[in-house]
Motif scaffolding. Structure first.
Motif, PDB file in Angstrom:
ATOM      1  N   PHE B  33      45.310  36.051  40.250  1.00 18.73           N
ATOM      2  CA  PHE B  33      46.064  36.874  39.306  1.00 18.73           C
ATOM      3  C   PHE B  33      45.448  38.270  39.237  1.00 18.73           C
ATOM      4  O   PHE B  33      44.234  38.422  39.263  1.00 18.73           O
ATOM      5  CB  PHE B  33      46.003  36.266  37.892  1.00 18.73           C
ATOM      6  CG  PHE B  33      46.506  34.849  37.790  1.00 18.73           C
ATOM      7  CD1 PHE B  33      45.705  33.781  38.189  1.00 18.73           C
ATOM      8  CD2 PHE B  33      47.762  34.572  37.275  1.00 18.73           C
ATOM      9  CE1 PHE B  33      46.151  32.468  38.090  1.00 18.73           C
ATOM     10  CE2 PHE B  33      48.220  33.263  37.162  1.00 18.73           C
ATOM     11  CZ  PHE B  33      47.415  32.213  37.573  1.00 18.73           C
ATOM     12  N   TRP B  34      46.306  39.264  39.100  1.00 20.17           N
ATOM     13  CA  TRP B  34      45.852  40.625  38.788  1.00 20.17           C
ATOM     14  C   TRP B  34      46.368  40.988  37.397  1.00 20.17           C
ATOM     15  O   TRP B  34      47.578  40.913  37.127  1.00 20.17           O
ATOM     16  CB  TRP B  34      46.379  41.639  39.810  1.00 20.17           C
ATOM     17  CG  TRP B  34      45.648  41.656  41.110  1.00 20.17           C
ATOM     18  CD1 TRP B  34      46.017  41.075  42.285  1.00 20.17           C
ATOM     19  CD2 TRP B  34      44.399  42.319  41.380  1.00 20.17           C
ATOM     20  NE1 TRP B  34      45.079  41.328  43.262  1.00 20.17           N
ATOM     21  CE2 TRP B  34      44.085  42.093  42.735  1.00 20.17           C
ATOM     22  CE3 TRP B  34      43.518  43.090  40.608  1.00 20.17           C
ATOM     23  CZ2 TRP B  34      42.934  42.601  43.337  1.00 20.17           C
ATOM     24  CZ3 TRP B  34      42.383  43.590  41.205  1.00 20.17           C
ATOM     25  CH2 TRP B  34      42.094  43.350  42.555  1.00 20.17           C
ATOM     26  N   TYR B  35      45.444  41.386  36.515  1.00 20.34           N
ATOM     27  CA  TYR B  35      45.769  41.832  35.166  1.00 20.34           C
ATOM     28  C   TYR B  35      45.309  43.276  34.993  1.00 20.34           C
ATOM     29  O   TYR B  35      44.348  43.726  35.615  1.00 20.34           O
ATOM     30  CB  TYR B  35      45.035  40.976  34.110  1.00 20.34           C
ATOM     31  CG  TYR B  35      45.666  39.643  33.808  1.00 20.34           C
ATOM     32  CD1 TYR B  35      45.377  38.533  34.585  1.00 20.34           C
ATOM     33  CD2 TYR B  35      46.534  39.490  32.726  1.00 20.34           C
ATOM     34  CE1 TYR B  35      45.953  37.298  34.287  1.00 20.34           C
ATOM     35  CE2 TYR B  35      47.108  38.264  32.426  1.00 20.34           C
ATOM     36  CZ  TYR B  35      46.805  37.176  33.217  1.00 20.34           C
ATOM     37  OH  TYR B  35      47.368  35.954  32.919  1.00 20.34           O
ATOM     38  N   ARG B  36      45.980  43.963  34.084  1.00 17.78           N
ATOM     39  CA  ARG B  36      45.570  45.310  33.691  1.00 17.78           C
ATOM     40  C   ARG B  36      45.301  45.284  32.190  1.00 17.78           C
ATOM     41  O   ARG B  36      46.083  44.706  31.418  1.00 17.78           O
ATOM     42  CB  ARG B  36      46.675  46.324  34.011  1.00 17.78           C
ATOM     43  CG  ARG B  36      46.373  47.732  33.574  1.00 17.78           C
ATOM     44  CD  ARG B  36      47.392  48.715  34.094  1.00 17.78           C
ATOM     45  NE  ARG B  36      48.720  48.534  33.529  1.00 17.78           N
ATOM     46  CZ  ARG B  36      49.762  49.333  33.812  1.00 17.78           C
ATOM     47  NH1 ARG B  36      49.595  50.337  34.657  1.00 17.78           N
ATOM     48  NH2 ARG B  36      50.928  49.118  33.263  1.00 17.78           N
ATOM     49  N   GLN B  37      44.204  45.904  31.762  1.00 18.55           N
ATOM     50  CA  GLN B  37      43.849  45.924  30.345  1.00 18.55           C
ATOM     51  C   GLN B  37      43.746  47.355  29.842  1.00 18.55           C
ATOM     52  O   GLN B  37      42.988  48.164  30.391  1.00 18.55           O
ATOM     53  CB  GLN B  37      42.524  45.195  30.085  1.00 18.55           C
ATOM     54  CG  GLN B  37      42.168  45.089  28.605  1.00 18.55           C
ATOM     55  CD  GLN B  37      40.887  44.293  28.362  1.00 18.55           C
ATOM     56  OE1 GLN B  37      39.928  44.363  29.127  1.00 18.55           O
ATOM     57  NE2 GLN B  37      40.879  43.514  27.292  1.00 18.55           N
ATOM     58  N   THR B  38      44.493  47.654  28.803  1.00 19.94           N
ATOM     59  CA  THR B  38      44.400  48.947  28.118  1.00 19.94           C
ATOM     60  C   THR B  38      44.347  48.695  26.622  1.00 19.94           C
ATOM     61  O   THR B  38      44.717  47.609  26.146  1.00 19.94           O
ATOM     62  CB  THR B  38      45.616  49.849  28.410  1.00 19.94           C
ATOM     63  OG1 THR B  38      46.804  49.165  27.958  1.00 19.94           O
ATOM     64  CG2 THR B  38      45.761  50.147  29.889  1.00 19.94           C
ATOM     65  N   MET B  39      43.885  49.682  25.884  1.00 14.99           N
ATOM     66  CA  MET B  39      43.828  49.538  24.432  1.00 14.99           C
ATOM     67  C   MET B  39      45.220  49.351  23.855  1.00 14.99           C
ATOM     68  O   MET B  39      45.427  48.555  22.944  1.00 14.99           O
ATOM     69  CB  MET B  39      43.173  50.779  23.809  1.00 14.99           C
ATOM     70  CG  MET B  39      41.696  50.887  24.058  1.00 14.99           C
ATOM     71  SD  MET B  39      40.781  49.637  23.155  1.00 14.99           S
ATOM     72  CE  MET B  39      41.013  50.196  21.486  1.00 14.99           C
ATOM     73  N   MET B  40      46.156  50.097  24.381  1.00 14.28           N
ATOM     74  CA  MET B  40      47.508  50.085  23.799  1.00 14.28           C
ATOM     75  C   MET B  40      48.256  48.783  24.095  1.00 14.28           C
ATOM     76  O   MET B  40      48.945  48.246  23.236  1.00 14.28           O
ATOM     77  CB  MET B  40      48.315  51.263  24.353  1.00 14.28           C
ATOM     78  CG  MET B  40      47.888  52.606  23.816  1.00 14.28           C
ATOM     79  SD  MET B  40      48.139  52.716  22.045  1.00 14.28           S
ATOM     80  CE  MET B  40      49.932  52.650  21.966  1.00 14.28           C
ATOM     81  N   ARG B  41      48.129  48.282  25.299  1.00 15.01           N
ATOM     82  CA  ARG B  41      48.975  47.175  25.736  1.00 15.01           C
ATOM     83  C   ARG B  41      48.229  45.862  25.932  1.00 15.01           C
ATOM     84  O   ARG B  41      48.851  44.835  26.219  1.00 15.01           O
ATOM     85  CB  ARG B  41      49.704  47.560  27.018  1.00 15.01           C
ATOM     86  CG  ARG B  41      50.588  48.804  26.859  1.00 15.01           C
ATOM     87  CD  ARG B  41      51.140  49.253  28.201  1.00 15.01           C
ATOM     88  NE  ARG B  41      52.132  48.315  28.695  1.00 15.01           N
ATOM     89  CZ  ARG B  41      53.432  48.388  28.452  1.00 15.01           C
ATOM     90  NH1 ARG B  41      53.901  49.369  27.717  1.00 15.01           N
ATOM     91  NH2 ARG B  41      54.266  47.496  28.946  1.00 15.01           N
TER      92      ARG B  41
END
Lengths: 112, 117
Positions: B33-41
């Motif tokens: 799996f590839w995930y992206r982490q940001t404060m907003m989302r």
């Protein structure tokens, strides 16, 4: 995607206190999980719940899978400084569905 | 045992440049799996593979993003051209299904922090 709601975003607690956090969804999940993320690391699984109503403990952690299958809570008892981190709830909709949806997390800060 | 290995840990690049993130899953795991982490989302699933085959790429934001898994021990996530809004921490995770049952347990790497100026 599915929305998992966690609040509050940040929690400041005194060392030794218990802390509870919950997670709700508008959709039904068949699996609920709680992950912890420490600074500079990826999330790590703490507890997994597979049946509605299930109550599971892992050391000082206790989690429950809500009867409606739309919510879960996590409790940390007698907090210690190393409990600091972001706690994420996650849900898996159904069997054969491998899309794990995450809440936005609760930041826990333990004050010595 | 080695966990999921990601590289680079940090990348700073200028807008318009190509970025390639790399991942080595845990040996024997057949899901990646590839995930992206940001404060907003928060944590967003971008794409996942089963036995090297892309299964669900509905989370890939746009055509600038592409992911490949040429073999069971290697995957890449490429952004071309990169934009400042791509700045985030990108996580790779792997898992296996014991007896075919999805336990929901993902093993995450330490992430690649991308900053696009």
């Amino acid at each position: 995607g599915q929305q998992l709601n966690q609040s509050p975003q940040s929690m400041f607690i005194q060392e030794g206190e218990d802390v509870s956090m919950n997670c709700t969804s508008s959709s039904i999940f068949n699996t609920w999980l709680w992950y912890k993320q420490e600074p500079g690391e990826g999330p790590v699984l703490l507890i997994a719940l597979y049946k509605a109503g299930e109550l599971t403990s892992n050391g000082r952690l206790t989690a429950q899978f809500g009867i409606t299958r739309k919510d879960s809570f996590l409790n940390i008892s007698a907090s210690i400084p190393s409990d600091v981190g972001i706690y994420f709830c996650a849900g898996l909709e159904g069997y054969g569905n491998n899309r794990l949806a995450f809440g936005k997390g609760n930041q826990v800060v333990v004050i010595p | 045992d080695a966990g999921v290995i990601q590289s680079p840990r940090h990348e700073v690049t200028e807008m318009g440049q190509e970025v390639t993130l790399r991942c080595k899953p845990i040996s024997g795991h057949d899901y990646l799996f590839w995930y992206r982490q940001t404060m907003m989302r928060g944590l967003e699933l971008l794409i996942y593979f089963n036995n090297n085959v892309p299964i669900d790429d509905s989370g890939m934001p746009e055509d600038r993003f592409s992911a490949k898994m040429p073999n069971a021990s290697f995957s890449t996530l490429k952004i071309q051209p990169s934009e400042p809004r791509d700045s985030a921490v990108y996580f790779c995770a792997s898992s296996f299904l014991p007896g075919g049952q999805n336990t929901g347990e993902l093993f995450f790497g330490e992430g690649s922090r991308l900053t696009v100026l």
